[in-house]
Scaffold this motif. Structure first.
Motif, PDB file in Angstrom:
ATOM      1  N   LYS A   1      -0.098  -6.144  13.589  1.00  0.00           N
ATOM      2  CA  LYS A   1       0.985  -6.795  12.856  1.00  0.00           C
ATOM      3  C   LYS A   1       1.795  -7.692  13.784  1.00  0.00           C
ATOM      4  CE  LYS A   1       1.505  -3.231   9.311  1.00  0.00           C
ATOM      5  NZ  LYS A   1       2.470  -2.354   8.590  1.00  0.00           N
ATOM      6  N   GLU A   2       2.590  -8.555  13.180  1.00  0.00           N
ATOM      7  CA  GLU A   2       3.448  -9.433  13.956  1.00  0.00           C
ATOM      8  C   GLU A   2       4.680  -8.665  14.454  1.00  0.00           C
ATOM      9  OE1 GLU A   2       2.463 -13.755  11.846  1.00  0.00           O
ATOM     10  OE2 GLU A   2       4.475 -12.901  11.749  1.00  0.00           O
ATOM     11  N   ARG A   3       5.251  -9.180  15.526  1.00  0.00           N
ATOM     12  CA  ARG A   3       6.483  -8.602  16.049  1.00  0.00           C
ATOM     13  C   ARG A   3       7.596  -8.803  15.024  1.00  0.00           C
ATOM     14  NH1 ARG A   3       7.862  -9.668  22.274  1.00  0.00           N
ATOM     15  NH2 ARG A   3       5.647  -9.033  22.250  1.00  0.00           N
ATOM     16  N   GLU A   4       8.411  -7.759  14.820  1.00  0.00           N
ATOM     17  CA  GLU A   4       9.475  -7.850  13.831  1.00  0.00           C
ATOM     18  C   GLU A   4      10.809  -7.403  14.410  1.00  0.00           C
ATOM     19  OE1 GLU A   4       8.707  -5.298  10.487  1.00  0.00           O
ATOM     20  OE2 GLU A   4       8.829  -3.465  11.673  1.00  0.00           O
ATOM     21  N   PHE A   5      11.845  -7.970  13.864  1.00  0.00           N
ATOM     22  CA  PHE A   5      13.212  -7.653  14.265  1.00  0.00           C
ATOM     23  C   PHE A   5      13.571  -6.233  13.845  1.00  0.00           C
ATOM     24  CE2 PHE A   5      17.640  -8.143  15.013  1.00  0.00           C
ATOM     25  CZ  PHE A   5      18.312  -7.630  13.903  1.00  0.00           C
ATOM     26  N   VAL A   6      14.275  -5.520  14.729  1.00  0.00           N
ATOM     27  CA  VAL A   6      14.759  -4.180  14.423  1.00  0.00           C
ATOM     28  C   VAL A   6      16.291  -4.157  14.394  1.00  0.00           C
ATOM     29  CG1 VAL A   6      14.865  -1.782  15.197  1.00  0.00           C
ATOM     30  CG2 VAL A   6      12.725  -3.073  15.403  1.00  0.00           C
ATOM     31  N   ALA A   7      16.907  -4.603  15.484  1.00  0.00           N
ATOM     32  CA  ALA A   7      18.368  -4.539  15.574  1.00  0.00           C
ATOM     33  C   ALA A   7      18.861  -5.507  16.633  1.00  0.00           C
ATOM     34  CB  ALA A   7      18.829  -3.129  15.906  1.00  0.00           C
TER      35      ALA A   7
ATOM     36  N   LEU B   1      12.843   9.594  12.089  1.00  0.00           N
ATOM     37  CA  LEU B   1      11.698   8.720  12.321  1.00  0.00           C
ATOM     38  C   LEU B   1      10.585   8.980  11.322  1.00  0.00           C
ATOM     39  CD1 LEU B   1      11.772   8.765  16.194  1.00  0.00           C
ATOM     40  CD2 LEU B   1      11.768   6.697  14.788  1.00  0.00           C
ATOM     41  N   LYS B   2       9.894   7.897  10.984  1.00  0.00           N
ATOM     42  CA  LYS B   2       8.792   7.937  10.025  1.00  0.00           C
ATOM     43  C   LYS B   2       7.527   7.444  10.709  1.00  0.00           C
ATOM     44  CE  LYS B   2      12.010   6.572   6.358  1.00  0.00           C
ATOM     45  NZ  LYS B   2      12.290   5.564   5.293  1.00  0.00           N
ATOM     46  N   PRO B   3       6.375   7.840  10.206  1.00  0.00           N
ATOM     47  CA  PRO B   3       5.114   7.334  10.804  1.00  0.00           C
ATOM     48  C   PRO B   3       5.059   5.805  10.838  1.00  0.00           C
ATOM     49  CG  PRO B   3       4.657   9.195   9.378  1.00  0.00           C
ATOM     50  CD  PRO B   3       6.112   8.883   9.207  1.00  0.00           C
ATOM     51  N   GLU B   4       5.658   5.152   9.871  1.00  0.00           N
ATOM     52  CA  GLU B   4       5.637   3.685   9.850  1.00  0.00           C
ATOM     53  C   GLU B   4       6.532   3.066  10.917  1.00  0.00           C
ATOM     54  OE1 GLU B   4       6.176   5.742   7.253  1.00  0.00           O
ATOM     55  OE2 GLU B   4       7.705   4.911   5.876  1.00  0.00           O
ATOM     56  N   ASP B   5       7.288   3.867  11.636  1.00  0.00           N
ATOM     57  CA  ASP B   5       8.060   3.360  12.774  1.00  0.00           C
ATOM     58  C   ASP B   5       7.204   3.264  14.038  1.00  0.00           C
ATOM     59  OD1 ASP B   5      10.801   5.336  11.611  1.00  0.00           O
ATOM     60  OD2 ASP B   5      10.579   3.160  11.418  1.00  0.00           O
TER      61      ASP B   5
ATOM     62  N   TYR C   1      20.915  -5.001  11.522  1.00  0.00           N
ATOM     63  CA  TYR C   1      19.729  -4.163  11.446  1.00  0.00           C
ATOM     64  C   TYR C   1      18.757  -4.675  10.395  1.00  0.00           C
ATOM     65  CZ  TYR C   1      22.593  -0.762  13.972  1.00  0.00           C
ATOM     66  OH  TYR C   1      23.383  -0.140  14.909  1.00  0.00           O
ATOM     67  N   ALA C   2      17.488  -4.446  10.647  1.00  0.00           N
ATOM     68  CA  ALA C   2      16.498  -4.669   9.609  1.00  0.00           C
ATOM     69  C   ALA C   2      16.714  -3.638   8.505  1.00  0.00           C
ATOM     70  CB  ALA C   2      15.098  -4.531  10.193  1.00  0.00           C
ATOM     71  N   ASP C   3      16.423  -4.025   7.281  1.00  0.00           N
ATOM     72  CA  ASP C   3      16.619  -3.110   6.147  1.00  0.00           C
ATOM     73  C   ASP C   3      15.816  -1.821   6.320  1.00  0.00           C
ATOM     74  OD1 ASP C   3      16.834  -5.711   3.592  1.00  0.00           O
ATOM     75  OD2 ASP C   3      18.351  -4.855   4.926  1.00  0.00           O
ATOM     76  N   SER C   4      14.671  -1.927   6.961  1.00  0.00           N
ATOM     77  CA  SER C   4      13.783  -0.768   7.090  1.00  0.00           C
ATOM     78  C   SER C   4      14.338   0.319   8.004  1.00  0.00           C
ATOM     79  CB  SER C   4      12.417  -1.219   7.613  1.00  0.00           C
ATOM     80  OG  SER C   4      12.553  -1.858   8.866  1.00  0.00           O
ATOM     81  N   VAL C   5      15.317  -0.018   8.842  1.00  0.00           N
ATOM     82  CA  VAL C   5      15.861   0.971   9.778  1.00  0.00           C
ATOM     83  C   VAL C   5      17.337   1.240   9.547  1.00  0.00           C
ATOM     84  CG1 VAL C   5      14.181   0.226  11.504  1.00  0.00           C
ATOM     85  CG2 VAL C   5      16.530  -0.647  11.620  1.00  0.00           C
ATOM     86  N   LYS C   6      17.946   0.504   8.653  1.00  0.00           N
ATOM     87  CA  LYS C   6      19.383   0.646   8.409  1.00  0.00           C
ATOM     88  C   LYS C   6      19.707   2.080   7.986  1.00  0.00           C
ATOM     89  CE  LYS C   6      20.905  -3.174   6.924  1.00  0.00           C
ATOM     90  NZ  LYS C   6      21.223  -4.343   6.060  1.00  0.00           N
TER      91      LYS C   6
END
Length: 127
Positions: free
Chosen positions: A43-49, A86-90, A60-65
């Protein structure tokens, strides 16, 4: 020139926690907004925080907020990412980055606006 070194990654079970650290070289750490990004396999690099130079502003990205918290200690030239629930998708390689900004309150969410990057630290979350 800023050199960034991440640490704190590892293997954790789902719902667990980890704290990542990113130590910066030099005496100009407070001149940079800091960010955390991640890249999962394929996958592409994505913003986290992101956190502003002063630490007063964060984004924050919505996925980690609500689960992740970014903070910084300018006296220690270090930025942190506290990761809870934490989730496996992290699962991904996590990178810290530094962005030159002129204001104390600006956060930076775009990959291309970052000037310096660390080498990354692996975070694996098992289900």
């Amino acid at each position: 020139q800023v050199q960034l070194v991440e640490s704190g990654g590892g293997l954790v079970q789902a719902d667990g926690s980890l704290r990542l650290s990113c130590a910066a070289s030099g005496r100009t750490f407070s001149r940079y907004a800091m960010g955390w990004f991640r890249q999962a396999a394929g996958k592409e690099r994505e913003f986290v925080a992101s956190i502003s130079r002063s630490g007063a502003s964060t984004s924050y990205a919505d996925s980690v907020k609500g689960r992740f918290t970014i903070s910084r200690d300018n006296a220690k030239n270090t930025v942190y990412l506290q990761m809870n629930s934490l989730k496996p998708e992290d699962t991904a390689v996590y990178y810290c980055a530094a962005a030159t900004t002129s204001t104390l309150l600006s956060v930076v969410v775009t990959t291309n606006n970052y000037d310096y990057w660390g080498q990354g630290t692996q975070v694996t979350v098992s289900s």
